[in-house]
Design an enzyme around this catalytic site. Sequence first.
Site, mmCIF file in Angstrom:
data_model
loop_
_atom_site.group_PDB
_atom_site.id
_atom_site.type_symbol
_atom_site.label_atom_id
_atom_site.label_comp_id
_atom_site.label_asym_id
_atom_site.label_seq_id
_atom_site.Cartn_x
_atom_site.Cartn_y
_atom_site.Cartn_z
ATOM 1 N N CYS A 49 0.846 -0.605 0.370
ATOM 2 C CA CYS A 49 0.083 0.070 -0.641
ATOM 3 C C CYS A 49 1.070 1.166 -0.200
ATOM 4 C CB CYS A 49 -1.146 -0.175 1.035
ATOM 5 S SG CYS A 49 -0.479 -0.462 3.006
ATOM 6 N N ARG B 110 -2.073 -1.043 5.298
ATOM 7 C CA ARG B 110 -3.794 -1.693 4.463
ATOM 8 C C ARG B 110 -2.719 -2.663 4.351
ATOM 9 N NH1 ARG B 110 -4.515 3.557 0.915
ATOM 10 N NH2 ARG B 110 -2.647 3.901 1.539
#
Length: 268
Positions: free
Chosen positions: A228, A233
């Site tokens: 990410c 994430r």
Amino acid sequence: MSDVPLILEPEQLAALLEHEEIRVVDLSSPQNYLAGHIPGALGLPFQALMAGTPPAPGKLPSLERLTEVMRAIGLTPDTHIVACDDEGGGWAGRLLWTLEVIGHQKYSYLNGGMIAWKNADLPLTTEDVTVTPSDINIQIADRAPMIDAEQIQQRLAQNDLQIWDARSPAEYTGERVVAMRGGHIPGAINCEWTQLMDPQRDLRIRSDAEAFLAALGINGEKDIATHCQSHHRSAFTWLVGKSLGLPIVAYPGSWSEWGNLPDTPIEN
């Protein structure tokens, strides 16, 4: 504890809390942790798991720092870590990925995290939690599930690596730029991390995750590297891939490194 599943439902965890090998680590925000946490759960700030230094703050901290963190949570070779958070699994995934990096494989994810736990009306406490620090010594495992920028470029040339970009579509296309350059790694498939969460089921991993990913082309036919901006994430997408048995690693440098290097290939 060898039969504790990787993805653990709240009711399953509730039945395990009395086992001394179980250590719940809560990576929720400090205010949410203090407002009520699982009995016995230790609060851990996510910053402890990241180097925090630009341009790639999501890289691993030093081995010395990681050792301090693992000793502080009382990690021993017999400890089974159950990670949870209040945001759908990013920070919990980051802890579990870090454990895998250091070769500790006794761990589980509380599916849906604190949202699912609270909505199941399971016990909460505001009591302080202290653990006896361990004296564990850690090292990076030989087959740690991570990859660096140079390795990615080599594998792209060999056409044997699939990139899973867990950022937003705007970051992927380069419409939103949060590095020197915007766009994505050539050939990367964009599947934003939140697409793997089911909002109708307290942000548990969606039950059709395998078919959903396969429809996008993320099917395990090639090794997968997920990233990410700072491997927060993508720690959740790594966890989902791991739970599905996909051959997945993570790129902790992520876009904060790739997009700030002068000569990495970029599409947009």
